[in-house]
Design an enzyme around this catalytic site. Structure first.
Site, PDB file in Angstrom:
ATOM      1  N   ASP A   1     -28.387   7.228   1.611  1.00  0.00           N
ATOM      2  CA  ASP A   1     -29.033   7.706   0.324  1.00  0.00           C
ATOM      3  C   ASP A   1     -27.858   6.865  -0.707  1.00  0.00           C
ATOM      4  O   ASP A   1     -28.155   6.937  -1.905  1.00  0.00           O
ATOM      5  CB  ASP A   1     -28.881   8.975   0.075  1.00  0.00           C
ATOM      6  CG  ASP A   1     -29.509   9.515  -1.378  1.00  0.00           C
ATOM      7  OD1 ASP A   1     -30.537   9.052  -1.562  1.00  0.00           O
ATOM      8  OD2 ASP A   1     -28.763  10.326  -1.957  1.00  0.00           O
TER       9      ASP A   1
ATOM     10  N   HIS B   1     -30.231   6.811  -3.747  1.00  0.00           N
ATOM     11  CA  HIS B   1     -29.192   7.936  -4.309  1.00  0.00           C
ATOM     12  C   HIS B   1     -30.125   9.169  -5.037  1.00  0.00           C
ATOM     13  O   HIS B   1     -29.974   9.280  -6.311  1.00  0.00           O
ATOM     14  CB  HIS B   1     -28.312   7.104  -5.481  1.00  0.00           C
ATOM     15  CG  HIS B   1     -27.048   7.873  -5.638  1.00  0.00           C
ATOM     16  ND1 HIS B   1     -25.719   7.363  -5.449  1.00  0.00           N
ATOM     17  CD2 HIS B   1     -26.848   9.227  -5.467  1.00  0.00           C
ATOM     18  CE1 HIS B   1     -24.660   8.242  -5.743  1.00  0.00           C
ATOM     19  NE2 HIS B   1     -25.367   9.389  -5.607  1.00  0.00           N
TER      20      HIS B   1
ATOM     21  N   ARG C   1     -20.877   8.993  -0.352  1.00  0.00           N
ATOM     22  CA  ARG C   1     -20.439   7.855  -1.292  1.00  0.00           C
ATOM     23  C   ARG C   1     -20.716   6.453  -0.402  1.00  0.00           C
ATOM     24  O   ARG C   1     -20.364   6.642   0.979  1.00  0.00           O
ATOM     25  CB  ARG C   1     -19.079   7.788  -1.685  1.00  0.00           C
ATOM     26  CG  ARG C   1     -18.875   9.025  -2.777  1.00  0.00           C
ATOM     27  CD  ARG C   1     -19.389   8.685  -4.190  1.00  0.00           C
ATOM     28  NE  ARG C   1     -19.524   9.286  -5.190  1.00  0.00           N
ATOM     29  CZ  ARG C   1     -20.068  10.371  -5.588  1.00  0.00           C
ATOM     30  NH1 ARG C   1     -21.268  10.469  -4.864  1.00  0.00           N
ATOM     31  NH2 ARG C   1     -20.048  11.450  -6.767  1.00  0.00           N
TER      32      ARG C   1
ATOM     33  N   GLU D   1     -24.305  -0.460  -4.789  1.00  0.00           N
ATOM     34  CA  GLU D   1     -25.517   0.136  -5.262  1.00  0.00           C
ATOM     35  C   GLU D   1     -25.674   0.160  -6.744  1.00  0.00           C
ATOM     36  O   GLU D   1     -26.799  -0.050  -7.624  1.00  0.00           O
ATOM     37  CB  GLU D   1     -25.614   1.641  -4.891  1.00  0.00           C
ATOM     38  CG  GLU D   1     -24.839   2.455  -5.468  1.00  0.00           C
ATOM     39  CD  GLU D   1     -24.975   3.966  -5.083  1.00  0.00           C
ATOM     40  OE1 GLU D   1     -25.196   4.954  -6.004  1.00  0.00           O
ATOM     41  OE2 GLU D   1     -25.029   4.147  -3.893  1.00  0.00           O
TER      42      GLU D   1
END
Length: 331
Positions: free
Chosen positions: A258, A296, A234, A263
């Site tokens: 990631d 992600h 996260r 985001e």
């Protein structure tokens, strides 16, 4: 029985259609996410299957409940964007998919670490410019390192197995100890101890209020010089400004991210050019040879996508039929 599924992508649709045919249940696939503009599409349905990064707001949940929908099944793990008060007030039962493919996340995490350790991003750039020299980009070996796993749930344990396969020493911190790992003696007593011992820190913790900016200036100061940071979990776990400072001063040798704390609205969007990306901190990170950013996508495998869709539909069917299911989330 009728189910509506929001935010269905093209890659998810075949698995949804397959499940609908096999079960003989009508499933309406909606490409849009669940929000104020689309919630009315759920009227007349018995349950909703959803996946999104934007919040499940109280007003949206109230409207779902007004249509008689009380069965809500998420195609993902996290529930931090769900308004818990609205869930309880309206009597929703919510399910998630806690293990669609731990291996998918673990594999990308270790892949990105190996790219960093072997300096492949640097060599890619050098070779594109016609430079086939080795120096000064000498690599490091994972087998001689200590990897600190933060949180030993399904994904953390999957990553641990891969790190061990490379011969790395693995230590871990978790408030809740896994009995089998406890027997192996891999747990350390505190995050500070993990910071002091780990050459690589691999984050696999959920986003909670307690974990927000877990890696901040203070945490980085307690780590080894030249530590490698991996975050497939996260974005909120890392204070981005603190990470940039730690990269600038050399405390952090490199990072594979990631996820990113800002985001939403950026990842899974085509801006047409690098310059058009509307986040200067993110672009700062993406420009670095020792930072790898992926939008992600650690979960994004055929196996995981199929499991996310069909497990969520199974959960929703069970909720509608019985009022409960295997993966009910407690609020």
């Amino acid at each position: 029985m009728k189910i509506i599924a929001y935010g269905i992508r093209d890659d998810e649709k075949p698995y949804l259609d397959q499940w609908s045919k096999d079960q003989g249940i009508e499933v309406k696939a909606v490409s849009e996410l669940l929000d104020e503009d689309t919630v009315s599409l759920a009227e007349g349905y018995d349950g909703a299957v959803v996946y999104q990064q934007k919040p499940y707001t109280a007003s949206v949940l109230d409207k779902l409940a007004s249509y008689g929908i009380k069965s809500l099944s998420l195609r993902n793990v996290g529930v931090d964007n769900v308004d818990a008060d609205a869930i309880k007030r309206n009597g929703f039962t919510v399910t998630n998919v806690p293990a669609y493919s731990p291996e998918a996340i673990a594999e990308l995490t270790v892949t990105q670490l190996m790219r960093l350790l072997r300096r492949t991003p640097v060599f890619d750039k050098k070779q594109a410019a016609g430079n086939l020299m080795w120096a000064p980009d000498i690599a490091d070996e994972l087998g001689h390192m200590t990897v600190g796993i933060v949180a030993t749930g399904r994904i953390g344990r999957a990553a641990m197995r891969i790190y061990k396969g490379f011969g790395a020493k693995v230590i871990a911190y978790d408030v809740f100890h896994n009995p089998e790992l406890e027997k192996e003696g891999i747990y350390v007593d505190s995050m500070d101890e993990l910071y002091a011992k780990a050459d690589v820190i691999s984050l696999h913790a959920p986003a909670t209020k307690e974990n927000e900016h877990l890696l901040n200036d203070d945490a980085f100061s307690k780590m080894k010089d030249g530590v490698w940071i991996l975050n497939p979990a996260r974005g909120a776990l890392i204070d981005t400004d603190a990470l940039i400072r730690a990269l600038d001063n050399g405390k952090v040798a490199g990072a594979a991210l990631d996820v990113y704390e800002d985001e939403v609205g950026i990842f899974n969007t085509d801006f047409g050019s690098f310059d058009a990306i509307p986040d200067e901190r993110l672009k700062n990170l993406m420009k670095r040879d020792n930072v790898l950013v992926t939008p992600h996508v650690a979960f994004y495998t055929r196996t995981a996508v199929k499991n996310m869709v069909q497990f969520a539909l199974n959960n929703n069917k069970q909720l509608i039929e019985t009022g409960t299911a295997e993966n009910v989330v407690k609020f």
